[in-house]
Design an enzyme around this catalytic site. Structure first.
Site, PDB file in Angstrom:
ATOM      1  N   HIS A   1     -17.835  31.050  -9.522  1.00 42.55           N
ATOM      2  CA  HIS A   1     -17.939  32.068 -10.565  1.00 42.55           C
ATOM      3  C   HIS A   1     -18.918  33.173 -10.166  1.00 42.55           C
ATOM      4  CE1 HIS A   1     -17.482  33.252 -14.835  1.00 42.55           C
ATOM      5  NE2 HIS A   1     -18.656  33.799 -14.637  1.00 42.55           N
TER       6      HIS A   1
ATOM      7  N   HIS B   1     -12.404  34.847 -19.748  1.00 38.26           N
ATOM      8  CA  HIS B   1     -13.091  33.690 -20.331  1.00 38.26           C
ATOM      9  C   HIS B   1     -12.033  32.623 -20.623  1.00 38.26           C
ATOM     10  CE1 HIS B   1     -17.026  32.732 -22.614  1.00 38.26           C
ATOM     11  NE2 HIS B   1     -17.239  32.784 -21.331  1.00 38.26           N
TER      12      HIS B   1
END
Lengths: 791, 177
Positions: free
Chosen positions: A62, A133
């Site tokens: 990430h 998300h």
């Protein structure tokens, strides 16, 4: 008793290292664990729990984007060709290559800050960022989507010295809404529940923050049943002087906003893993937009008084990521006991990596702290000074005077020797078929009710798209407010007419056939949408967001690589630089029988452009009966991945291919035509083809249309191709009698054809081969298109 | 009982310790019965989509658990002046343990401990704005009351897990069965 724990790795064997990574949810590979072990063996001590957590966060997919930074040995087998192998230095470098080559002066900050920043006018810049998300929204749709939009708003607040958010965008991909509950495995929510939760989460957060949500898309496909996609974007405006930030040793580290709890712990490392049935509670965050709104108001005031020298948001990785990035060039000392907590008894490492929402970190010259305090207190924003920046090139973290972690920043952020990845792509030769003997009216009405094509008013009307009073072209428009808009146009400075146009392009079904051409089509679509509303194609910047499945699989990585190559090539050909982007990989689900289900590789292209005068912006609704209807661009037999073939359950056909050499000329001329008031309405041809575009313009304007298919293309004789082909680079344009000569002269030498006229009767009449082949009541069209998507 | 300790001098915040959980009231707020309950209708539609039929209506209530240094008059003040819209809503207050006998089957959904409860945070601030300085805590939940249909615990479990609660962040309690 010490609250810091040492983890014994210096004498651990590989098996133990793997176990430590797995049990600690660190998502670190064995090579990375070995590197960590070597570092601590060299300095002669064991790491603390906090240090391991910080390393895992910094090196997570990430935060570090390992796949995008790795070298790739890519083998491509195109139809009727021999395999060719390319050595690619990194996917990121491919994207970056287009921006560097184009080297636009108006690109102020690209790929290095929290958002891409371009020039708007003499005094202001625009910054734009789109985030995903996905995993959190799959687990808790309301909270996950809300914190998705909350997070990207903070990215804008943390770009440069902070921009004021003026627009939110959202793009969602869900599984089919009509699937039976019995077909879903344990741990997977029904798409309808996810749909409601995600929309409500984005709606509530955006509306409560007072930011309009006015552009986006919603897609449905069985490929998103296990892993939904939630893209959230925010666009902000900032003064030019606020583009650069600089941290200096001695500046205070000030944490503002929400308190820190256990929420969101391991979010960054969690995103490096696939979704499985058993997920720890702590990865889920719940947002609090009221706190973020207060923080926003305080920050803009403090920025304008130049009270801080740098700012960033606490996103994935929390303080570890925010303080780590800010101190990367200098160093920092942090005292964790000063961090405001939601409840006591958090361990130091939990405080350090917690992803509690609505927090930002500032670098504040000590002499400004008192004035900053007054502003924060006046807006009821909590704050704490948690340390200071140093020149030691290392980060030292204390808790109650005990050293909880100390790492050399050069080592932590060094360019590591990432493994060379292997990728493979093989093109499938298309089988072109033209369906015959179909009930044209029935298929057309089915297309209008297809959830991908149908009106999204159910969702759009839940969002506040008027707040801040900047919105000129709104998401729904026309006489009854039912017509769709191609893009949103904003006039962000009240005293001026200069505006911003924002749009997007997305189509995973083309990518299932060829990700390279998906990239071209997405860029073409985003640009078409910009130009349709009056934006300048030569003043447009792009954002890329890749959501992909299991990239450990060379075939999946091959598709991603081919897609990225497409992005580079088409960005160059369309003269549009990328200014920001993000990848979300590992969107796959591991079933109980260990089979892996990846999402369809999905590229979202977001585009932002500038329009000199918002009074020259354009809408898609038909304006007046008697005006002529033109088609711009070439129509070809390109039905692969089309919604028409989807309705017919056909997996065949050539994928649409963008033709920048023609499209860009058409777009430039169309921009001129709109600027010269030669166009009354304009809409791009996308999913569903020409017939859907005409129908949407009819619904917007309340007029009917007569279309002669023979005028669409001289190469095509089958009506279904003319009606449903999804060839790129096409626009439907309304022109009045008085402007026809100038309009046709402008497009001389380019594909431009008058295909019919607007009629007062609210009906769609299609002619081909000298006879009428379709005659459908406009009310029926409206009902099918507007009523298909329900909660 | 010590309920909070003063904040440190490094910033403007205080660290809270848990308040006394022994005294606990519930404020239950629902729409007046003559008004259309849009939220309840949406839940009912979702239940029907699950293939569960027979339920005529679903009433949805906001429930607030108030605990710590409180008595009934203070809880009533909080309810009336902060939480209730008297034009469209009605309120009922009761001690937590008095509510076990429900007229109809119900499901109550609360956040799990540690999960951010933004409404409770705002309510806490609202209580302070009312001038109340007592050391108390508040948490927020939802209560769903089902009218009609032959419901059993298994059906309510299905409704709870598939529609009403996400067990990753919520706990739920089935009552009145």
């Amino acid at each position: 008793m010490s609250r810091v724990q040492n983890i014994k790795i210096c004498s651990a064997d590989d098996k133990t290292l793997v176990r430590i990574s797995r049990e600690g949810l660190l998502s670190l590979s064995i090579e990375e664990m070995r590197r960590i072990k070597k570092y601590f063996v060299d300095i002669g001590r064991e790491p603390t729990d906090l240090e391991l957590e910080m390393i895992a966060q910094t090196w997570s997919e990430h935060c570090f984007h390992k796949t995008f930074k790795s070298k790739i040995k890519y083998t491509e087998v195109l139809a009727d060709s021999n395999p060719t192998t390319y050595e690619i230095s990194s996917l990121f470098s491919l994207i970056r290559e287009a921006t560097d080559t184009l080297n636009k002066k108006w690109c102020m900050s690209v790929f290095k800050d929290n958002a891409g920043i371009i020039e708007f006018d003499r005094n202001n810049c625009i910054c734009f960022k789109v985030e995903t998300h996905n995993h959190p929204s799959a687990l808790e749709p309301y909270g996950g989507a809300g914190t998705g939009i909350g997070g990207v708003i903070r990215d804008i607040l943390g770009a440069g010295l902070g921009a004021k958010p003026i627009l939110n965008t959202d793009v969602f991909c869900f599984g089919p809404l009509d699937i039976s509950h019995d077909e879903l495995p344990d741990g997977v929510f029904h798409p309808r529940r996810l749909f409601k939760g995600v929309v409500s989460g984005v709606r509530d957060y955006g509306n409560r923050m007072g930011i309009p949500t006015a552009n986006g898309a919603i897609l449905f496909d069985a490929g998103y049943l296990y892993n939904i996609l939630v893209y959230c974007g925010t666009l902000g405006i900032m003064p030019k002087w606020a583009v650069r930030k600089k941290v200096k040793p001695g500046h205070l580290i000030v944490l503002i906003g929400n308190r820190t709890g256990r929420d969101g712990i391991h979010g960054a490392t969690f995103s490096s893993a696939s979704l499985e049935k058993d997920i720890p509670t702590s990865v889920v965050q719940i947002g609090n937009p009221i706190i973020e709104k207060k923080m926003l108001d305080a920050l803009i005031t403090a920025r304008d008084r130049k009270l801080y020298s740098a700012i960033t948001d606490c996103g994935a990785g929390g303080l570890s990521s925010a303080v780590g990035e800010l101190s990367q060039e200098c160093g920092a000392v942090v005292n964790l006991e000063n961090v405001p907590l939601k409840y006591p008894d958090l361990k130091p490492w939990e405080i350090w990596v917690s992803e509690s929402q609505e927090r930002m970190v500032l670098a504040v010259p000590p002499e400004n702290f008192n004035e900053l305090k007054k502003i924060l207190e006046s807006e009821d924003v909590e704050y704490a000074c948690i340390g200071n920046f140093t020149s030691t090139k290392k980060i030292e973290i204390y808790h109650e005077k005990e050293l909880a972690g100390e790492l050399k920043l050069d080592w932590l952020f060094q360019k590591t020797q990432l493994p060379v990845l292997t990728a493979y792509f093989e093109e499938k030769k298309p089988v072109d078929i033209v369906p015959e003997n179909i009930d044209l009216e029935e298929v057309f009405l089915q297309l209008l009710s297809d959830p991908v094509i149908a009106s999204k008013q159910l969702v759009v009307r839940q969002y506040d798209h008027e707040v801040q009073a900047h919105t000129i072209i709104k998401p729904m428009l026309g006489v009854d407010g039912l017509g769709p808009s191609d893009a949103v146009v904003l006039a962000p400075v009240y005293s001026r007419y200069q505006g911003i146009v924002v749009s997007c392009g997305i189509n995973p079904w083309y990518g299932m056939i060829d990700p390279y051409h998906m990239a071209g089509c997405c860029i073409d679509e985003a640009l078409r949408n910009i130009v349709s509303c009056g934006g300048d194609p030569d003043r447009t910047a792009l954002l890329d967001n890749f959501c992909w499945g299991n990239c450990n699989d060379p075939v999946e990585l091959g598709k991603l690589t081919r897609c990225v190559r497409g992005c580079r090539d088409f960005a160059l050909k369309y003269n549009t630089p990328f200014i920001s982007g993000k990848d979300s990989l590992n969107n796959f689900f591991t079933k109980q029988d260990s089979t892996i289900v990846s999402i369809p590789g999905t590229l979202l292209i977001s585009a932002v452009s500038v329009i000199k005068d918002v009074r020259k912006s354009m809408s898609s609704d038909f304006k007046s009966a008697g005006n002529l209807i033109f088609i711009l661009g070439e129509t070809k037999k390109e039905l692969g991945g089309s919604r028409f073939f989807h309705i017919l359950n056909l997996e065949a056909g050539s994928v649409p291919q963008a033709k920048p050499e023609i499209s860009l000329q058409v777009m430039r001329k169309l921009h001129t035509a709109i600027s010269q008031n030669l166009v009354r309405a304009c809409h791009d041809c996308s999913e569903g083809g020409l017939i859907v575009a005409i129908s949407e313009m009819m619904i917007g304007g309340g007029y009917g249309a007569e279309i002669n298919l023979e005028k669409v293309s001289s190469e095509i004789d089958a009506p279904v191709v003319a009606l449903f082909s999804e060839s790129q680079g096409r626009f439907i344009v309304e022109v009045d009698e008085a402007s026809i000569d100038r309009f046709e002269k402008l497009f001389k030498g380019l594909p431009c054809s008058c295909i019919g006229k607007i009629i007062p009767d609210f009906r769609l009449k299609i002619f081909s081969g000298g006879s009428q082949i379709l005659d459908v009541d406009g009310e029926q069209i409206k009902q099918r298109w507007c009523g298909a998507l329900q909660w | 009982m010590l309920l909070r300790k003063p904040g440190r001098n490094t910033g403007r915040f205080t660290t809270y310790l848990p308040v006394d959980m022994n005294i606990e009231y519930i404020i239950r707020i629902g729409l007046k019965r003559n008004l259309f309950d849009a939220f309840g209708s949406e839940v009912l539609q979702s239940i029907r989509e699950l293939g569960i039929t027979g339920i005529d209506r679903v009433y949805v209530y906001d429930v607030y658990k108030v605990y710590g240094d409180v008595d009934i008059s203070l809880v009533r003040k909080i309810g009336k002046e902060l939480l209730l819209d008297p034009v469209s809503q009605v309120m009922k207050i009761y001690r937590f343990y008095d509510d076990e006998k429900c007229e109809n089957p119900c499901v109550e959904v609360w956040y799990l401990p540690g999960v951010t409860d933004p409404v409770a945070l705002t309510a806490t601030k609202g209580i302070k704005d009312l001038g109340i300085r007592n050391q108390l805590g508040i948490s927020c939940g939802k209560r769903y009351e089902f009218i009609g249909g032959k419901l059993n615990r298994k059906i309510l479990e299905t409704i709870s897990t598939r529609i009403l609660a996400n067990t990753l962040i919520h706990s739920y309690t089935i009552k009145g069965i």
